[in-house]
Design an enzyme around this catalytic site. Structure first.
Site, PDB file in Angstrom:
ATOM      1  N   HIS A   1      -7.344  -5.360   0.939  1.00 42.43           N
ATOM      2  CA  HIS A   1      -6.298  -4.641   0.910  1.00 42.43           C
ATOM      3  C   HIS A   1      -5.626  -5.240   2.321  1.00 42.43           C
ATOM      4  O   HIS A   1      -4.099  -5.170   2.096  1.00 42.43           O
ATOM      5  CB  HIS A   1      -6.827  -3.075   1.226  1.00 42.43           C
TER       6      HIS A   1
ATOM      7  N   SER B   1       0.922  -1.190   0.105  1.00 36.18           N
ATOM      8  CA  SER B   1       0.086  -0.051   0.014  1.00 36.18           C
ATOM      9  C   SER B   1       0.701   1.122  -0.093  1.00 36.18           C
ATOM     10  O   SER B   1       1.747   1.554  -0.801  1.00 36.18           O
ATOM     11  CB  SER B   1      -0.886  -0.037   1.239  1.00 36.18           C
TER      12      SER B   1
END
Ligand SMILES: *[C@@H]1O[C@H](CO)[C@@H](O)[C@H](O)[C@H]1NC(C)=O
Ligand SMILES: *[C@@H]1O[C@H](CO)[C@@H](O)[C@H](O)[C@H]1NC(C)=O
Length: 442
Positions: free
Chosen positions: A418, A213
């Site tokens: 995620h 990320s």
């Protein structure tokens, strides 16, 4: 254009409740010795109507009682203690950046495989996270351990502002100036300093860079701004890559983006701060996130999950207390706002100060965009369809502009999201083992 005052009001509400921070249940209060963030979990008495935090907390506590004792003690341990308790060596290193931030790196120099001349892996955590990301799932499933056992020398940095990197040579962390940074400074100062430190310490010329990320955002920003760093990268593995952001579906990030200019007016009024979401704020997001009644509700009280969502199938409930004890690990408001700017502009660019500020800082009305063609290190992109933050369209756009993409790998599980790259039950099978196979080619 008239500003949308609802965001200003939301901000005032946050300010009003500023000290009433709910970060994690009481069970996960960390050790005193730690430079702790947030100071201590306090629960506001003014219960938001949107989401019942008290109920979520009671449920979590009842659930925690059903877990093995280790799950609870590990919630309160520091990263180094956690690694040692599992029988692995851990070193702690301090690195000072050229702008004075004192950062902590954790190293697992070796695991079960103690071969000579181990290649170095640099594991860069994401937004609101820390080096704990890579070891929370334990030796069987944590990427830090798996890499060490595969024969690598594993370095796990902590960027400015997180719980392990909250000191500065001059600034006090109560100063607004301490928090006046976004991920562009993390890429420019922190990552470069830590990569140089690791290479010097290990007497190596190159390392593997694995990021998650924001850990990928800072990589792309660094390599385009300082292309000489491409030479220090053996290969880069982007787990949930994040550079272009206009297709982010995260409700919280979109709320932030929608009010980005009002947030900035507010920041100019009160100064730049650490991001400490209060229950009122998370309550507004919690009702979107947590319609379902389950112990997972407790995750809706956590800013990381409010941003990234969660996935029931991949979430190991035994890990809940440990995850809650280690995240959120702290970040600046400006980091989030900068992502808000990327969502709005559709560009991967430096911090936007507004027209006059940009002229002052950049000699241009617009901020400079990062030239991704300057990222010449070999790159592997791991992405998934159900990711609230790293959207397929944005990843493919990024891939189209990088100079040296080796492969784009779509995670097989359609529900993978995620945070599953960190804590997912099948993260090893879907991602980590695959990364290690590809590392061997470099
Ligand atoms: C600022 O930009 C103008 C127009 O592009 C250029 O002529 C000038 O030299 C620049 N000034 C600085 C200090 O870079
Ligand atoms: C869940 O985490 C616990 C603690 O690390 C571990 O013992 C267990 O095997 C994990 N379960 C699954 C399904 O991965």
């Amino acid at each position: 254009m008239a500003p949308n005052y609802s965001f200003v009001l939301l901000f005032l509400e946050i300010l009003n409740n500023c000290l009433l921070v709910l970060s994690s249940p009481d069970l996960s209060v960390s050790s005193e010795s730690l430079e702790q963030v947030p100071p201590s979990p306090v629960i506001t008495l003014k219960m938001p109507t949107e989401f019942n935090f008290k109920q979520a907390k009671l449920k979590a506590e009842a659930f925690y009682k059903t877990l093995p004792e280790t799950a609870l003690t590990e919630a309160t341990m520091l990263v180094s203690e956690l690694i040692n308790v599992h029988g692995y060596p851990c070193e702690t290193h301090k690195v000072t950046t050229s702008d004075g931030y004192i950062l902590t790196m954790h190293r697992i120099p070796y695991g079960q495989n103690k071969k000579e001349n181990r290649e170095v892996v640099y594991l860069q955590h994401g937004l609101l996270s820390s080096s704990a990301d890579w070891i929370i799932s334990g030796p069987e499933k944590g990427f830090g351990y798996i890499l060490a056992d595969a024969g690598y020398d594993v370095w796990m940095p902590n960027v400015r502002g997180n719980r392990y990197s909250r000191s500065h040579t001059i600034l006090d962390r109560d100063d607004d100036e301490f928090w006046d940074f976004s991920w562009q400074e993390i890429g420019r100062f922190d990552v470069t300093a830590m990569i140089d430190y690791v290479l010097k310490e290990t007497k190596q010329e190159k390392l593997f860079y694995i990021g998650h990320s924001q850990g990928t955002t800072v990589f792309y920003a660094m390599c385009s701004e300082k292309p000489e760093y491409n030479e220090k990268i053996r290969a880069h593995f982007s787990l949930a890559p994040l550079a272009y952001a206009s297709h982010i579906t995260s409700p919280l990030l979109n709320i932030i983006a929608a009010g980005a200019s009002e947030w900035e007016i507010f920041l100019n009024m009160v100064g730049i701060k650490e991001f400490l979401p209060n229950t009122g704020f998370l309550g507004k997001v919690g009702n979107i996130l947590c319609k379902e009644k389950s112990v997972m509700e407790v995750l809706c009280t956590n800013a990381l999950f409010a941003i990234a969502g969660f996935d029931h199938q991949q979430m190991n409930e035994t890990l809940l207390p440990i995850i809650m004890g280690h995240t959120p690990a702290g970040c600046s408001v400006k980091q989030l706002l900068h992502y808000g700017q990327l969502i709005n502009s559709g560009k991967f660019q430096a911090w936007n100060y507004g027209t006059s500020g940009n002229e002052k800082f950049y000699n241009n009305t617009l901020p400079p965009t990062y030239l991704l063609s300057k990222v010449t290190s070999p790159v592997y992109l791991y992405y998934s369809k159900n990711d609230w933050v790293s959207a397929e369209t944005d990843v493919l756009k990024l891939a189209g502009e990088l100079s040296n993409v080796q492969e784009k790998i779509l995670v097989k599980d359609g529900q993978f999201n995620h945070v599953d790259y960190l804590f997912g039950i099948d993260a090893r099978e879907y991602v980590y083992d695959d990364v290690i196979i590809r590392m061997k080619k470099h």
